[in-house]
Design a protein around this motif. Sequence first.
Motif: not given
Length: 157
Positions: A53-62
Motif C-alpha cells: 500500500k505504501k509503495k503504490e501510494g508513493e507511485i500515485i502521489l508522484q
Amino acid sequence: MKLQFWTIGKAHEPYVKAGIEMFTKRVANYYPVEWNIIATPKNAATLSEAGLKKKEGEIILQLLQKEDYLVLLDERGKQLTSEDVAAFIQLRGNESAKNIIFLIGGAYGVSEELMQRANYKWCLSPLVFPHQLVRLILAEQVYRACSINRNEKYHHS
C-alpha cells in the motif's frame, strides 16, 4: 474539465473491456476522459500488505498534480445516488476543477498518505466487487451522471 480514471493493476480483462470502452467513449461526449492503468510495483510479491500500500501510494502521489481533484473509491467513503454523482460532477465543473481523478486503489486499499491526499472518498457500494468490475461500474456511473446533467433519457427515475 478532464475526467481521469486511475487504477492499479493489469489491463482491462476481456470480459469487461468492451463495456469499459463503450462507457468511456460515451463519457467523452461530455468531457475529455482517459484511463491510467498503473502497474503493480515489480517487487509486489515480496512486500507486506502495508508495504505494498505504501509503495503504490508513493507511485500515485508522484503522478498527482497539486491542483488535481482526487476522488478515492473506498469502502468507507460516502455512498451516493446517481443523482448525487451528477451533482458532484456538476459542482466540480462550477468550481473550475481542471482534473477530476477517480482512483481505484490496489488489492489491499491505499496508504494513509493517499487517504489524506484525497479530496473526496466515494463508496460505490457496500458490496465487494472485483477491481475489473469496479472499473466498469465506475465508467457507467460517470456516464449516467453526465446524462443526468444533460437531462437525457439514459437515466430513468
